[in-house]
Design a protein around this motif. Structure first.
Motif, PDB file in Angstrom:
ATOM      1  N   ALA A  70       3.962  -2.423  13.431  1.00 41.15           N
ATOM      2  CA  ALA A  70       3.333  -1.106  13.295  1.00 41.15           C
ATOM      3  C   ALA A  70       3.384  -0.661  11.836  1.00 41.15           C
ATOM      4  O   ALA A  70       4.321  -0.997  11.110  1.00 41.15           O
ATOM      5  CB  ALA A  70       4.034  -0.074  14.186  1.00 41.15           C
ATOM      6  N   VAL A  71       2.371   0.095  11.441  1.00 37.55           N
ATOM      7  CA  VAL A  71       2.326   0.734  10.119  1.00 37.55           C
ATOM      8  C   VAL A  71       1.891   2.177  10.331  1.00 37.55           C
ATOM      9  O   VAL A  71       0.865   2.430  10.976  1.00 37.55           O
ATOM     10  CB  VAL A  71       1.342   0.020   9.163  1.00 37.55           C
ATOM     11  N   VAL A  72       2.668   3.123   9.827  1.00 40.91           N
ATOM     12  CA  VAL A  72       2.358   4.543  10.011  1.00 40.91           C
ATOM     13  C   VAL A  72       2.541   5.289   8.696  1.00 40.91           C
ATOM     14  O   VAL A  72       3.212   4.823   7.783  1.00 40.91           O
ATOM     15  CB  VAL A  72       3.262   5.187  11.092  1.00 40.91           C
ATOM     16  N   GLU A  73       1.924   6.446   8.609  1.00 38.70           N
ATOM     17  CA  GLU A  73       2.126   7.339   7.468  1.00 38.70           C
ATOM     18  C   GLU A  73       3.571   7.832   7.470  1.00 38.70           C
ATOM     19  O   GLU A  73       4.129   8.162   8.516  1.00 38.70           O
ATOM     20  CB  GLU A  73       1.194   8.547   7.566  1.00 38.70           C
ATOM     21  N   ILE A  88       6.633   1.441   1.937  1.00 40.30           N
ATOM     22  CA  ILE A  88       5.924   1.081   0.710  1.00 40.30           C
ATOM     23  C   ILE A  88       5.236   2.313   0.146  1.00 40.30           C
ATOM     24  O   ILE A  88       4.822   3.213   0.890  1.00 40.30           O
ATOM     25  CB  ILE A  88       4.895  -0.046   0.953  1.00 40.30           C
ATOM     26  N   ALA A  89       5.137   2.349  -1.185  1.00 37.48           N
ATOM     27  CA  ALA A  89       4.450   3.432  -1.881  1.00 37.48           C
ATOM     28  C   ALA A  89       3.181   2.864  -2.502  1.00 37.48           C
ATOM     29  O   ALA A  89       3.199   1.800  -3.126  1.00 37.48           O
ATOM     30  CB  ALA A  89       5.358   4.026  -2.960  1.00 37.48           C
ATOM     31  N   LEU A  90       2.068   3.587  -2.329  1.00 35.27           N
ATOM     32  CA  LEU A  90       0.764   3.092  -2.746  1.00 35.27           C
ATOM     33  C   LEU A  90       0.170   3.925  -3.874  1.00 35.27           C
ATOM     34  O   LEU A  90       0.449   5.124  -4.003  1.00 35.27           O
ATOM     35  CB  LEU A  90      -0.206   3.079  -1.559  1.00 35.27           C
ATOM     36  N   ALA A  91      -0.694   3.252  -4.657  1.00 33.23           N
ATOM     37  CA  ALA A  91      -1.404   3.924  -5.744  1.00 33.23           C
ATOM     38  C   ALA A  91      -2.729   4.512  -5.269  1.00 33.23           C
ATOM     39  O   ALA A  91      -3.316   5.349  -5.957  1.00 33.23           O
ATOM     40  CB  ALA A  91      -1.654   2.947  -6.888  1.00 33.23           C
ATOM     41  N   ASP A  92      -3.222   4.059  -4.121  1.00 29.84           N
ATOM     42  CA  ASP A  92      -4.441   4.588  -3.500  1.00 29.84           C
ATOM     43  C   ASP A  92      -4.157   4.889  -2.039  1.00 29.84           C
ATOM     44  O   ASP A  92      -3.250   4.294  -1.437  1.00 29.84           O
ATOM     45  CB  ASP A  92      -5.599   3.581  -3.594  1.00 29.84           C
ATOM     46  N   PRO A 104       2.295   6.237 -12.907  1.00 28.85           N
ATOM     47  CA  PRO A 104       1.933   7.436 -12.137  1.00 28.85           C
ATOM     48  C   PRO A 104       2.661   7.467 -10.804  1.00 28.85           C
ATOM     49  O   PRO A 104       3.011   6.418 -10.250  1.00 28.85           O
ATOM     50  CB  PRO A 104       0.418   7.290 -11.943  1.00 28.85           C
ATOM     51  N   PRO A 105       2.895   8.644 -10.259  1.00 30.40           N
ATOM     52  CA  PRO A 105       3.605   8.727  -8.973  1.00 30.40           C
ATOM     53  C   PRO A 105       2.756   8.193  -7.832  1.00 30.40           C
ATOM     54  O   PRO A 105       1.520   8.160  -7.919  1.00 30.40           O
ATOM     55  CB  PRO A 105       3.856  10.234  -8.811  1.00 30.40           C
ATOM     56  N   PRO A 106       3.381   7.762  -6.741  1.00 27.15           N
ATOM     57  CA  PRO A 106       2.622   7.286  -5.577  1.00 27.15           C
ATOM     58  C   PRO A 106       1.769   8.400  -4.984  1.00 27.15           C
ATOM     59  O   PRO A 106       2.113   9.582  -5.053  1.00 27.15           O
ATOM     60  CB  PRO A 106       3.713   6.857  -4.594  1.00 27.15           C
ATOM     61  N   VAL A 107       0.644   8.003  -4.381  1.00 31.15           N
ATOM     62  CA  VAL A 107      -0.226   8.970  -3.714  1.00 31.15           C
ATOM     63  C   VAL A 107      -0.098   8.879  -2.193  1.00 31.15           C
ATOM     64  O   VAL A 107      -0.579   9.747  -1.476  1.00 31.15           O
ATOM     65  CB  VAL A 107      -1.703   8.777  -4.136  1.00 31.15           C
ATOM     66  N   GLN A 108       0.557   7.817  -1.701  1.00 34.78           N
ATOM     67  CA  GLN A 108       0.736   7.649  -0.261  1.00 34.78           C
ATOM     68  C   GLN A 108       1.954   6.775  -0.009  1.00 34.78           C
ATOM     69  O   GLN A 108       2.232   5.847  -0.777  1.00 34.78           O
ATOM     70  CB  GLN A 108      -0.505   6.989   0.363  1.00 34.78           C
ATOM     71  N   ARG A 109       2.681   7.085   1.069  1.00 40.73           N
ATOM     72  CA  ARG A 109       3.800   6.257   1.502  1.00 40.73           C
ATOM     73  C   ARG A 109       3.573   5.853   2.956  1.00 40.73           C
ATOM     74  O   ARG A 109       3.218   6.686   3.787  1.00 40.73           O
ATOM     75  CB  ARG A 109       5.133   6.992   1.353  1.00 40.73           C
ATOM     76  N   LEU A 110       3.778   4.567   3.232  1.00 43.83           N
ATOM     77  CA  LEU A 110       3.617   4.037   4.577  1.00 43.83           C
ATOM     78  C   LEU A 110       4.907   3.387   5.029  1.00 43.83           C
ATOM     79  O   LEU A 110       5.600   2.753   4.221  1.00 43.83           O
ATOM     80  CB  LEU A 110       2.496   2.998   4.624  1.00 43.83           C
ATOM     81  N   ARG A 111       5.219   3.537   6.313  1.00 43.90           N
ATOM     82  CA  ARG A 111       6.388   2.891   6.889  1.00 43.90           C
ATOM     83  C   ARG A 111       5.937   1.734   7.777  1.00 43.90           C
ATOM     84  O   ARG A 111       4.954   1.847   8.510  1.00 43.90           O
ATOM     85  CB  ARG A 111       7.228   3.898   7.678  1.00 43.90           C
ATOM     86  N   VAL A 112       6.686   0.641   7.681  1.00 39.21           N
ATOM     87  CA  VAL A 112       6.300  -0.609   8.340  1.00 39.21           C
ATOM     88  C   VAL A 112       7.430  -1.061   9.262  1.00 39.21           C
ATOM     89  O   VAL A 112       8.594  -1.090   8.854  1.00 39.21           O
ATOM     90  CB  VAL A 112       6.019  -1.710   7.287  1.00 39.21           C
TER      91      VAL A 112
END
Length: 238
Positions: free
Chosen positions: A107-110, A80-84, A10-18
Motif C-alpha cells: 500500500a502507498v498512502v498520503e 518518502i518525500a517527493l519534489a512533485d 527545496p523542501p518536499p512538496v509531498q510525503r507518502l507512506r509505504v
C-alpha cells in the motif's frame, strides 16, 4: 578562501507512506541491503524524490520498525518525500515494478503528518516451530505464568540481558500449515531495549521442554498502534 556553505535543497512538496512485504528468500535481506535496493528502485522508477541538503545529498527516505534479518514480514513501513505531487496509486505501481520479487509493495498512502515511528507501537508475529500443539501450548502457559524471563543477546553495545516476558502482550498456539509443527501467535510491544521474536523463543525454551527445531519461521503479520484489547491496529488509519 572561505569555505562555501553546502547547497540547500527545496523542501518536499509531498510525503507518502509505504507498506511493503519481505517474502521468500528475500527475508534474509538485511536492512542495509534493502535500503540500497529501495534507493535503486526509486531511481529506476524515476520517482521525483526530494533530497537532503549538504555536500552529499541523498533521497529523503525514512525507515521505521524494520524486521530482523531472516524473518519474513507482511508489515514493513517507510516514508518518502517527493519534489512533485504524485498520485499514490501510481507510485505504488512504479515501486512494485522496480523492486525485485519478494520485496512487494502492499500500500502507498498520503502521509497525514506526525511521526510514522510513533504509530508503530507493537507487532503481531507468527512463529512456526517443531512440536505437537499440546507440547507447545504447555510451553506457552509456562511462559505466560512467569513474571520475568531474562535472556541474553549480542547487540552493537555488547552482550545484553533483558526481560523477554515483559514485552509480550499476548501469546497463543495455533495449528501450522507445516507437518508436525505448531504456530505461535505473538503480540509483542515495542520498547527499549527492543525484544525480538527470537528472544521470546529463547525464553520459551528456557522455561519448558519444547524443542523448536533448527529453522523456526518468523513472520510479522501486522505492525501498528496497540489497542487496549491487545490487538495491533493499522498505522495508516486515523
Amino acid at each position: 578562501m572561505p569555505r562555501q556553505d553546502p547547497p540547500q535543497q527545496p523542501p518536499p512538496v509531498q510525503r507518502l507512506r509505504v507498506r511493503y512485504a519481505k517474502r521468500g528468500r528475500l527475508r534474509f535481506t538485511s536492512h542495509r541491503d534493502f535500503s540500497r535496493a529501495f534507493e535503486r528502485a526509486v531511481f529506476r522508477a524515476r520517482i521525483p524524490m526530494a533530497y537532503s541538503s549538504g555536500f552529499n545529498p541523498h533521497p529523503r527516505i525514512s525507515y521505521a520498525g524494520a524486521a530482523p534479518t531472516g524473518s519474513a514480514s507482511e508489515a514493513e513501513y517507510l516514508e518518502i518525500a517527493l519534489a512533485d505531487v504524485l498520485v499514490p496509486a501510481e507510485v505504488h505501481a512504479l515501486l512494485d515494478e522496480a523492486l525485485p520479487e519478494g520485496l512487494d509493495v502492499i500500500a502507498v498512502v498520503e502521509s497525514p503528518g506526525g511521526s510514522l515511528a510513533d504509530r508503530l507501537e507493537a507487532s503481531r508475529w507468527r512463529i512456526d516451530i517443531d512440536g505437537a500443539p499440546e507440547v507447545v501450548e504447555a510451553a506457552a502457559a509456562a511462559f505466560l505464568a512467569a513474571d520475568e524471563i531474562l535472556v541474553e543477546r549480542m547487540t552493537k553495545k555488547g552482550l545484553r540481558e533483558f526481560d523477554a516476558r515483559g514485552a509480550v502482550v499476548a501469546l497463543s498456539v495455533t495449528t501450522s500449515g507445516y507437518d508436525d509443527r505448531s504456530a505461535l501467535d505473538l503480540v509483542l510491544r515495542h520498547g527499549v531495549p527492543s525484544v525480538r521474536p527470537d528472544d521470546v523463543l529463547t525464553a520459551l525454551v528456557s522455561v519448558s521442554d519444547v524443542e523448536p527445531g533448527p529453522a523456526p519461521l518468523m513472520t510479522r503479520l501486522a505492525q501498528g498502534p496497540l489497542s487496549d484489547d491487545g490487538t495491533v491496529g493499522d498505522p495508516f488509519e486515523a
